[in-house]
Design a protein around this motif. Structure first.
Motif, PDB file in Angstrom:
ATOM      1  N   LEU A  65      19.665 -14.941 -18.025  1.00  0.00           N
ATOM      2  CA  LEU A  65      19.291 -14.361 -16.745  1.00  0.00           C
ATOM      3  C   LEU A  65      20.385 -14.637 -15.720  1.00  0.00           C
ATOM      4  O   LEU A  65      20.744 -13.785 -14.923  1.00  0.00           O
ATOM      5  CB  LEU A  65      17.968 -14.952 -16.263  1.00  0.00           C
ATOM      6  N   PRO A 125      24.201 -14.355 -10.667  1.00  0.00           N
ATOM      7  CA  PRO A 125      23.514 -13.304 -11.430  1.00  0.00           C
ATOM      8  C   PRO A 125      24.174 -13.006 -12.769  1.00  0.00           C
ATOM      9  O   PRO A 125      25.382 -12.873 -12.872  1.00  0.00           O
ATOM     10  CB  PRO A 125      23.582 -12.087 -10.501  1.00  0.00           C
ATOM     11  N   ALA A 127      20.067 -10.885 -14.900  1.00  0.00           N
ATOM     12  CA  ALA A 127      19.242 -10.675 -13.698  1.00  0.00           C
ATOM     13  C   ALA A 127      20.160 -10.453 -12.522  1.00  0.00           C
ATOM     14  O   ALA A 127      21.037 -11.257 -12.256  1.00  0.00           O
ATOM     15  CB  ALA A 127      18.366 -11.896 -13.459  1.00  0.00           C
ATOM     16  N   TRP A 131      16.763 -12.442  -7.765  1.00  0.00           N
ATOM     17  CA  TRP A 131      15.498 -13.112  -8.082  1.00  0.00           C
ATOM     18  C   TRP A 131      14.888 -13.667  -6.806  1.00  0.00           C
ATOM     19  O   TRP A 131      15.576 -13.855  -5.807  1.00  0.00           O
ATOM     20  CB  TRP A 131      15.710 -14.237  -9.088  1.00  0.00           C
ATOM     21  N   PHE A 179      12.333 -12.244 -11.556  1.00  0.00           N
ATOM     22  CA  PHE A 179      13.723 -11.833 -11.811  1.00  0.00           C
ATOM     23  C   PHE A 179      13.783 -10.325 -11.949  1.00  0.00           C
ATOM     24  O   PHE A 179      12.977  -9.723 -12.653  1.00  0.00           O
ATOM     25  CB  PHE A 179      14.232 -12.471 -13.112  1.00  0.00           C
ATOM     26  N   ARG A 180      14.751  -9.740 -11.269  1.00  0.00           N
ATOM     27  CA  ARG A 180      14.963  -8.293 -11.420  1.00  0.00           C
ATOM     28  C   ARG A 180      16.205  -8.087 -12.256  1.00  0.00           C
ATOM     29  O   ARG A 180      17.299  -8.478 -11.869  1.00  0.00           O
ATOM     30  CB  ARG A 180      15.136  -7.648 -10.049  1.00  0.00           C
ATOM     31  N   LEU A 181      16.027  -7.473 -13.413  1.00  0.00           N
ATOM     32  CA  LEU A 181      17.139  -7.310 -14.351  1.00  0.00           C
ATOM     33  C   LEU A 181      17.954  -6.084 -14.015  1.00  0.00           C
ATOM     34  O   LEU A 181      17.436  -5.087 -13.512  1.00  0.00           O
ATOM     35  CB  LEU A 181      16.607  -7.179 -15.777  1.00  0.00           C
ATOM     36  N   ALA A 222      13.322  -6.848 -19.932  1.00  0.00           N
ATOM     37  CA  ALA A 222      12.557  -8.079 -19.700  1.00  0.00           C
ATOM     38  C   ALA A 222      11.795  -8.458 -20.966  1.00  0.00           C
ATOM     39  O   ALA A 222      11.555  -9.641 -21.229  1.00  0.00           O
ATOM     40  CB  ALA A 222      11.627  -7.890 -18.520  1.00  0.00           C
ATOM     41  N   HIS A 241      12.251  -4.015 -16.373  1.00  0.00           N
ATOM     42  CA  HIS A 241      13.321  -4.749 -15.701  1.00  0.00           C
ATOM     43  C   HIS A 241      12.823  -5.808 -14.752  1.00  0.00           C
ATOM     44  O   HIS A 241      13.573  -6.250 -13.885  1.00  0.00           O
ATOM     45  CB  HIS A 241      14.234  -3.761 -14.967  1.00  0.00           C
ATOM     46  N   THR A 242      11.572  -6.217 -14.889  1.00  0.00           N
ATOM     47  CA  THR A 242      11.076  -7.278 -14.025  1.00  0.00           C
ATOM     48  C   THR A 242      10.447  -8.369 -14.872  1.00  0.00           C
ATOM     49  O   THR A 242       9.535  -8.114 -15.660  1.00  0.00           O
ATOM     50  CB  THR A 242      10.026  -6.739 -13.049  1.00  0.00           C
TER      51      THR A 242
END
Lengths: 287, 368, 669
Positions: free
Chosen positions: C65, C77, C80, C83, C94-96, C110, C250-251
């Protein structure tokens, strides 16, 4: 007059005139004496580490310098020599013992037994023997530490084949001589004939070959201890240590030079002696 | 079951070999020559066909002496595998003793997965069956996920190359030295050459190697110290490996040549007025060459075993490291793989040497 | 030409020709960057590896991440791109980044992280690092509770029965503690929340009555039930909607049991890396990480792995940040011999030699070179005692050995780079942590007295013990010196012996050793990374030592708020009860969340202090020798190598963890 008294005296005389053989014998005796008595006389402990005295070049306190842990190299070389020489002798004894017995039996009984026994020898010649010996050493390395018996046996097994062939050849040629026939007529059994008549006369080549076996065994043992598989401290291990620190920044030449020198000198001496013995006992044989 | 049968058969053939009639020898010899072809062939049927053809051709045309050796070959390999297996099972420790799983069920599962039963004979059977039927050397027991062939594959050419290089150097240099010495017996050249030869035989090869390394790699800096990243890295190792054998070859060549030079027919030829050169070329050289060739096979075997040490010394990634690692880690399949390879190589070289010897020396052509 | 000459020519030609043929194709083309990586990696599965050699490769092949910025080693980052952390520190989102790809083109989602983190906890996988994520809700339950339940309901209960039958009059406390340690009661009952059992476990004096044992048996049954339930709960929810889960592709949401200051550093640490679903089955399969099969998401791909020769990595075309990767290819060389490694470097065949890849003896010559770097390291060098079997099952013997070693002499004469002799377990330099007093010092007289008290003497000679170390010249030197010191000070026969890395790891795991050398690098900047090692049955413990008090304190440190609310039996056995009491009171008095959190932080540090005190004053499961100075040689043509880190405001900080990510390096022309 029993056969064989004359030739021996002649052989000894020839040997005495051979400078190479004499030098070899003398060198060998010196090394053996140094290894046997040296450590005790000099009083240095080959195992005592002294990190502050690491990698010292030769000096008055340490004639051969010290190694990576501050141990006195002279003591280690001499004690290592004990191992190498002892292994050489013991393994050769094993080799001679087995080979002589085997060859004598084959030669004496002849016929089918001889063919069978020699068939086995021929087969064994084709086996990558060194490979098996190394394998035996590797496998028993953990338990072999401090347990020299498997080592002696394993190493001895390498050389008995040729010994067997030599003894067999000798016994075969001696079997039909008059003194043997006379003994048989007198009622001597096989074992007695073997022990009192045949073997003593076959002694010459056996001695020569034995003298040449010792360096071969020492060589093999040094290979093994170089690879880290030795049974106790020996020259091969010391050379390995010396090699392992060869680098362009600092030279520790004594770590390599002294153990190599002793190993080389011993092997050379043995080979000279063996060559000399062979010349002495059988001057017709080619060098 | 298979194991016991195979071993008994092999032993029987070996013991019976001297008593077998020529017809049997031809049959068996051809068969055993063709067997590896069948095992290695990617296509089973094509392989069987090719093998059959080869067997027939061999049986018909090869000299009996060679066929006899071939008859021995396979059974001795089989026995070698068996003995090696026995040794490994005899030795303390086993490949699964140290795995992190302590429970007997998991050990049993691992044994089943890798094909390593508890008895040596059973393992032998499994191993030979897998080898013959699938042409596979099995998985390595210790290097995760790798087959023995994967590990040995890149290492074999390196060891082979190094060994052959050393062999070539040994033969070439040794012959040159020996012949030169024989041509001027008892001269200073002779003594010097034989002195060097004695040194070569007496010094362990790692001492020679260390000396060469210190001189050429460290002091002079002409060659690399260790590792394998190019042909220059093989110069010192090859020289080191070759040295003792060059010495043997020199002594043998000199002795052989001297013996020939003293024989009657050479003197007769000289008396007839043949040029020195013709005499040497035609007869004496053969006297030097014959013992060398019959020494080739044991020399090759010795070079192979000496290579363990030289590869360790110079850090060459060859077979030696696998043999040592395999035995230390009780990796049965790996050890057997290397053993088989070495044995097969030695056997092949023996065969070649025999053929060459027979071609050269007319006296030997006769069947025994 | 005569037949003879023909034969000769043929033989020689044949031999050399065959040689040339064999060698053609064996010679490799060099990579752009070559470095010595120490030992051969055993596996490239991020969930199953535990050493730096493997870690360096994993950091190049995979991406978590977050990743560590090479200049500062702070998490920045990675997969991710952003975050958020909740105020109470228990929830991360976390936003990927959508452009992250696996090497086979598939996007990294994710769900891949959920899969990997769940897999890490899967008992069948047997990962030694599973505990690193036990801060997540349900993680420990999934990983350990089922097995614990089975043990408690089965063999442990039977053993308890046997004990009860053997001691109808009650069990003396010492024997009871030994029983508890053997049966790993502390570790197994950890999640069961049984106050009665916990109380019994804490009893160190007096005895345990038979009826208490009987009651415990019943308690064990109930505990097993609860543990099974929590394991089932975990299986149902972990990775689905609790602990860690994906709300969309993606979360990623992470739920912790307690605030964990170093959590972000964990997301840059290899056990938490994602693994590809197609390539990695749930249980340990041995070959998904081999070249040709390995699917990875990092800046490099696995091009070649020749065992014993090199591992070749090549820049990955599918990596989202490939524009920033300036190395085209890297060779990792598995060389264990320090002299060989040095020779290679000096000959220009290697560009980077991380420590300890050079001979310690040459340190005085090497340290003057401009390409030499050295700095303090958060690494402790120690010997494990095998506490599960004699002679080291007796803590007096362990203490004796620990007191008989002269660390000063070793550091001064063998290491000579300014290493710090270690009289404790946690290296200095960790902010906020005040180490406890220690009983470890060089005191051979006391050592001999301890040995005598343990019953060894002329009538009962001490057995020969082995000192195991993984093959390396420096380890050998230290081991031999220690062996010699033990011989001289205690008259004990100690034999130093080595095994190569894989065999050595296996031996230690199997408990086949007396003393085994080890080194531990802090995985993150917190005392926990050094202390949670020694929890009973911990994946990296491997000494057979365990103590319920210790386990309790370490667990408490992982959930300080809970501990502060109900310390219970954990207060027993504290060496500084007053100090703890004050800190706890302070935490309760805190006026706002911030003040309380700070006070709880101090309680946490005090718990660590107590734990370490147990190790270095009473239990001695390990024999610490020194704290590393991390050093090495790096060629000037290597760019992007930071021997010192950049701190705030241009300050220079030591690279305590000795991390040098390959992704940040390049070669200067």
């Amino acid at each position: 007059m029993s056969a064989g008294a004359g030739p021996f005296a002649e052989a000894l005389a020839r040997l005495r005139r051979d400078p190479g053989a004499l030098a070899g014998a003398a060198l060998l005796a010196a090394i053996a004496a140094a290894c046997a008595f040296g450590p005790w006389l000099l009083g240095q402990d080959p195992l005592a580490t002294a990190p502050a005295l690491r990698h010292q070049p030769p000096s008055a306190a340490h004639w051969f310098g010290t190694d990576a842990l501050g141990r006195d190299l002279l003591a280690r070389v001499l004690v290592g020599g004990r191992t190498s020489l002892a292994v050489g002798l013991a393994a050769t004894a094993v080799s001679v013992g087995i080979g002589t017995l085997y060859g004598a039996v084959a030669g004496l009984y002849g016929g089918r037994i001889d063919e069978l026994l020699m068939r086995v020898v021929d087969f064994l010649y084709g086996v990558p023997y060194m490979f098996l010996v190394i394998l035996i050493m590797l496998l028993f390395a953990d338990t072999a530490r401090g347990e020299p018996l498997p080592v002696f046996v394993a190493l001895g097994l390498v050389q008995w084949l040729t010994m067997a062939r030599i003894v067999r050849g000798q016994v075969l040629s001696l079997r039909e001589r008059e003194f043997v026939l006379a003994a048989r007529v007198a009622g001597a059994g096989d074992a007695r004939i073997l022990l009192r008549h045949l073997l003593p006369n076959a002694l010459g080549p056996v001695v020569v070959y034995a003298t040449l076996t010792v360096p071969a065994v020492i060589l093999l043992e040094s290979f093994l201890s170089f690879l880290g598989l030795g049974v106790a401290l020996s020259w091969g291990e010391l050379v390995a240590e010396g090699v392992s620190v060869v680098n362009p920044v600092r030279s520790y030449w004594w770590l390599l030079a002294f153990p190599s020198g002793f190993l080389a000198a011993t092997l050379l001496a043995l080979n000279f002696l063996g060559d000399g013995l062979r010349d002495a006992l059988d001057p017709r044989s080619t060098p | 079951m298979t194991g016991a049968v195979a071993v008994s058969l092999a032993a029987a053939i070996l013991l019976a070999a001297p008593f077998l009639p020529p017809a049997a020898l031809r049959a068996l010899g051809g068969l055993f020559l063709a067997a590896p072809l069948f095992v290695l062939a990617p296509d089973r049927r094509l392989g069987a066909l090719a093998a059959a053809l080869l067997a027939a051709a061999a049986a018909r045309w090869l000299p009996l002496r060679v066929l006899r050796r071939l008859t021995w070959l396979l059974p001795s390999l089989v026995l070698l595998v068996f003995v090696t297996t026995g040794l490994m099972y005899l030795a303390p420790g086993n490949p699964f003793a140290n795995e992190r799983v302590a429970s007997p069920q998991v050990e049993a599962a691992l044994r089943a997965q890798y094909g390593v039963p508890r008895s040596a004979v059973e393992f032998f059977g499994v191993y030979t069956r897998r080898l013959v039927l699938e042409g596979s050397l099995g998985p390595s027991l210790k290097v995760q996920g790798r087959g023995v062939a994967d590990l040995l594959g890149p290492a074999i050419p390196v060891s082979l190359g190094l060994g052959l290089l050393a062999l070539g150097l040994a033969v070439g240099a040794g012959l040159a030295l020996g012949v030169a010495a024989a041509l001027r017996p008892r001269s200073w050249l002779d003594h010097a050459a034989m002195g060097i030869a004695l040194l070569g035989i007496s010094l362990p090869n790692f001492v020679i190697g260390a000396g060469l390394m210190v001189l050429f790699a460290l002091e002079l800096g002409w060659l690399p110290v260790a590792g394998f990243a190019g042909p220059r890295h093989l110069v010192l190792p090859a020289l080191t490996l070759a040295a003792p054998y060059a010495a043997y070859v020199a002594r043998l060549a000199r002795a052989g040549m001297l013996e020939v030079l003293q024989q009657d027919f050479v003197r007769t030829a000289r008396a007839k007025g043949l040029s020195e050169r013709a005499v040497i070329q035609n007869h004496a050289l053969r006297g030097a060459l014959l013992p060398v060739i019959s020494f080739l096979a044991p020399a090759a075997a010795g070079i192979l075993t000496g290579s363990f040490v030289v590869e360790t010394l110079f850090g060459i990634p060859g077979m030696g490291q696998w043999f040592v690692k395999g035995a230390i880690n009780r990796d049965y399949s790996l050890v057997l793989g290397t053993a088989l390879f070495y044995a097969a190589l030695v056997a092949a070289l023996n065969l070649l040497a025999d053929l060459l010897y027979a071609w050269l020396d007319p006296r030997v052509r006769e069947t025994r | 030409m005569s037949r003879t000459l023909a034969a000769l020519a043929g033989v020689l030609l044949g031999i050399f020709g065959a040689a040339a043929l064999a060698l053609r194709g064996s010679v490799p083309a060099p990579a752009e960057l070559r470095f010595v990586n120490g030992s051969e990696p055993r596996t490239l599965d991020p969930a199953l590896m535990t050493g730096s050699p493997e870690g360096r490769i994993a950091d190049a092949l995979f991406e978590g991440l977050t990743v560590r910025d090479p200049r500062t080693l702070r998490p920045v980052p990675g997969v991710a791109r952003s975050w958020e952390m909740s105020e109470d520190g228990l929830r991360y989102v976390f936003r990927l980044r959508p452009e992250a790809r696996w090497s086979n083109g598939r996007p990294v989602t994710a769900h891949d992280f959920v899969y990997a983190w769940r897999r890490l906890q899967e008992p069948a996988l047997g990962s030694e690092y599973a505990y690193i994520l036990h801060g997540l809700r349900h993680a420990e339950a999934l990983n350990a509770h089922a097995a614990a339940a089975d043990a408690l309901a089965g063999p442990v209960r039977e053993a308890l029965e046997a004990l009860r039958r053997e001691t109808p009059g009650g069990v003396p406390a010492e024997r009871w503690q030994r029983f508890a340690a053997e049966q790993r009661l502390g570790e197994r009952l950890a999640g069961a929340d049984d106050a009665f059992a916990a109380g019994l476990l804490a009893r160190r004096s007096g005895s345990v009555a038979a009826r208490e044992l009987e009651a415990l048996g019943a308690a064990l049954g109930r505990a097993a039930g609860r543990l099974r339930a929590s394991a089932a709960q975990a299986r149902e929810h972990f990775g689905v909607d609790e602990g860690v889960f994906a709300t969309d592709d993606h979360t990623l949401v992470v739920e912790l049991r307690a605030p964990t200051p170093y959590f972000l550093e964990l997301t840059a640490f290899y056990p938490t890396y994602p693994v590809p679903r197609e390539a990695a089955p749930a249980a340990a399969a041995a070959d998904w990480f081999l070249p040709g099969k390995l699917v990875s998401n990092g800046p490099f791909q696995l091009a070649e792995w020749r065992v014993g020769e090199r591992i070749r990595l090549e820049r990955s075309e599918s990596y989202w940040g490939r524009a920033g990767i300036r190395l085209a290819s890297v060779d990792a060389l598995p060389i264990e011999n320090a002299t060989t490694a040095l020779n290679l470097y000096l000959a220009g065949a290697a560009d980077w030699l991380p420590s300890p890849a050079y001979p310690a003896d040459l340190v005085d010559d090497l340290r003057r070179r401009p390409d030499f770097y050295a700095g303090p390291g958060m690494v402790v060098y120690y010997y494990r005692f095998n506490c599960a079997r004699p002679p080291f099952d007796d803590p007096r013997v362990r203490e004796a050995f620990a007191l008989a070693v002269d660390r000063e002499a070793i550091v001064r004469d063998v290491l000579r780079l300014g290493q710090i002799p270690a009289d404790r377990v946690v290296p200095p330099g960790l902010p906020g942590y005040a180490p406890p007093d220690t009983a470890l010092r060089f005191d051979p007289e006391r050592a001999r007295a301890l040995l005598a008290r343990a019953g060894y003497g002329p009538g009962r000679p001490f057995p020969e013990v082995g000192i195991l170390y993984n093959t390396a010249e420096s380890h050998k030197q230290i081991a031999e010196v220690v062996a010699d010191q033990l011989r001289r000070q205690l008259g004990v026969e100690a034999r130093a012996y080595n095994q190569e890395w894989q065999a050595y790891q296996a031996s230690v795991l199997a408990g086949e050793y007396d003393l085994a050398r080890a080194g531990w690098i802090g995985d993150y900047l917190d005392p926990n990374t050094f202390l949670d090692l020694w929890v009973s049955g911990g994946g990296n413990n491997q000494t057979g030592w365990g103590d319920p008090r210790y386990d309790g304190w370490i667990r408490a440190a992982g959930d300080v708020a809970r501990f502060a609310a109900a310390p219970g039996p954990l207060l027993e056995g504290l060496r500084e009860p007053d100090a703890m009491g004050e800190l706890l009171a302070e935490a309760r008095r805190g006026r706002d969340a911030g003040a309380r959190a700070a006070a709880l932080g101090r309680v946490r540090m005090q718990l660590f202090r107590e734990a370490e005190a147990l190790l270095v004053q009473e239990a001695f499961p390990i024999l610490p020798l020194h704290f590393y100075v991390v050093s090495g040689l790096v060629a000037p043509r290597v760019g992007g190598f930071y021997a010192e880190l950049e701190g705030e405001g241009g300050a220079r900080l030591p690279n305590l963890q000795d991390l040098h990510p390959l992704r940040g390096m390049w070669i200067r022309r």
